[in-house]
Enzyme design. Structure first.
Site, PDB file in Angstrom:
ATOM      1  N   LEU A   2       0.627  -1.143  -0.166  1.00 34.64           N
ATOM      2  CA  LEU A   2      -0.149   0.443  -0.048  1.00 34.64           C
ATOM      3  C   LEU A   2       0.472   1.843  -0.239  1.00 34.64           C
ATOM      4  O   LEU A   2       0.935   2.432  -1.091  1.00 34.64           O
ATOM      5  CB  LEU A   2      -0.970   0.327   0.843  1.00 34.64           C
ATOM      6  CG  LEU A   2      -2.497   1.299   1.168  1.00 34.64           C
ATOM      7  CD1 LEU A   2      -2.528   1.159  -0.053  1.00 34.64           C
ATOM      8  CD2 LEU A   2      -2.628   1.468   2.000  1.00 34.64           C
ATOM      9  N   TYR A 115      -5.151 -10.774  15.154  1.00 34.59           N
ATOM     10  CA  TYR A 115      -4.250 -10.212  14.292  1.00 34.59           C
ATOM     11  C   TYR A 115      -5.647  -8.662  14.434  1.00 34.59           C
ATOM     12  O   TYR A 115      -5.384  -7.219  14.207  1.00 34.59           O
ATOM     13  CB  TYR A 115      -4.670 -10.237  12.765  1.00 34.59           C
ATOM     14  CG  TYR A 115      -4.342  -8.915  11.796  1.00 34.59           C
ATOM     15  CD1 TYR A 115      -3.729  -8.487  11.889  1.00 34.59           C
ATOM     16  CD2 TYR A 115      -5.548  -8.618  11.428  1.00 34.59           C
ATOM     17  CE1 TYR A 115      -4.009  -7.687  10.382  1.00 34.59           C
ATOM     18  CE2 TYR A 115      -5.182  -7.885  10.105  1.00 34.59           C
ATOM     19  CZ  TYR A 115      -4.470  -7.344  10.004  1.00 34.59           C
ATOM     20  OH  TYR A 115      -4.740  -6.441   9.169  1.00 34.59           O
ATOM     21  N   LYS A 119      -5.387  -4.538  15.909  1.00 34.01           N
ATOM     22  CA  LYS A 119      -5.299  -3.992  15.102  1.00 34.01           C
ATOM     23  C   LYS A 119      -6.868  -2.910  15.790  1.00 34.01           C
ATOM     24  O   LYS A 119      -6.873  -1.201  15.980  1.00 34.01           O
ATOM     25  CB  LYS A 119      -6.015  -3.626  14.217  1.00 34.01           C
ATOM     26  CG  LYS A 119      -5.163  -4.424  12.855  1.00 34.01           C
ATOM     27  CD  LYS A 119      -3.796  -3.602  12.455  1.00 34.01           C
ATOM     28  CE  LYS A 119      -4.245  -2.942  11.113  1.00 34.01           C
ATOM     29  NZ  LYS A 119      -3.238  -1.957  10.373  1.00 34.01           N
TER      30      LYS A 119
END
Length: 277
Positions: A2, A115, A119
């Site tokens: 990204l 995960y 986040k």
């Protein structure tokens, strides 16, 4: 993956950008973050850093938290010191996938895996450090791009190897091309957007339907392609069955929806030389 496309988009618009490598700004090092961001006089920081190995996070929870949670907090603190705004990329995995409709940015979070928890912790730490008008958390999903490993590349490689492929058909989401997400992130930065915002490719599909379209557009033919259930293909990390994110928050921020995932996939394959004639 990204970050490369974000930098390219900023260059395309002739906007000033200074890409920082891990050596220049390791997000797990608070002092280094402050030195780098204050030192360059940043006014906007777009954080594309993440621990993204979803399965690996189950056995490396501390590493995931160090980057995704404490790293986000370090960047937020550096932005506060520099007087900069922070745009942080998050994930659909903050949700448990039990909702029957696309998730709104205001919906209750409940991550199923390490995960996702890391986040979500990063989101909370950013909100605790920066004023509400100085940060935007952009949740996205199912990313693929030219510069990193991803589902599209994996399918093409396995297809060319003549593998018999079983692909999950009971998880639904929206594939998102990093070029399109990069455009959106830059738009959000220019519009001084804030809060939680959802940004994924338009439309929806299962991983199996995504694979079907990859092979149709590329002309690559695996030995066989069959749908399977999540139960038939267990992984260390549990994934949400519904990863669809509503674009309502993006539209409210004055930014157009991302293109349809089929359009994006065709452009990606063309740009990487994988689209069949």
């Amino acid at each position: 993956m990204l970050g490369h496309d974000v930098v390219a988009e900023l260059h395309r618009r002739s906007l000033p950008v200074l890409p920082l490598t891990r050596a220049q700004c390791d997000v797990t090092d608070a002092a280094q973050c402050e030195s780098a961001i204050v030192g360059i006089g940043a006014n906007v920081v777009i954080n594309c850093t993440a621990y993204t190995n979803v399965n690996g996070a189950e056995s490396e929870a501390d590493a995931a938290m160090a980057i995704n949670a404490y790293g986000a907090e370090n960047l937020a603190a550096a932005c506060r010191r520099a007087g900069a705004r922070l745009i942080h990329v998050s994930t659909d995995y903050v949700y448990d996938g039990t909702k029957s409709e696309p998730y709104e940015a205001t919906d209750q979070t409940n991550p199923l895996n390490s995960y996702g928890r890391s986040k979500l912790a990063g989101e909370h730490r950013i909100a605790a450090v920066l004023p509400a008008d100085c940060w935007a958390v952009v949740r996205t999903a199912w990313l693929y791009g030219a510069q990193g490993n991803n589902f599209v590349k994996t399918m093409l490689r396995l297809g060319r190897e003549g593998k018999d492929l079983n692909v999950i058909n009971d998880q639904v989401g929206s594939p998102t091309y990093t070029v399109d997400l990069a455009t959106t992130l830059v738009e959000l930065a220019l519009r001084n957007a804030s809060g939680i915002i959802h940004a994924t490719g338009s439309g929806e599909c299962t991983w199996y339907e995504f694979a079907e379209e990859i092979f149709r557009l590329s002309g690559v033919k695996p030995a066989s392609l069959k749908p399977c259930s999540s139960v038939e293909f267990p992984t260390p990390a549990v994934r949400p069955a519904n990863s669809r994110l509503s674009p309502g928050s993006l539209v409210a921020a004055g930014v157009p929806r991302l293109p349809h995932w089929k359009d994006a996939l065709e452009r990606y394959l063309a740009e990487t030389g994988e689209l069949k004639p």
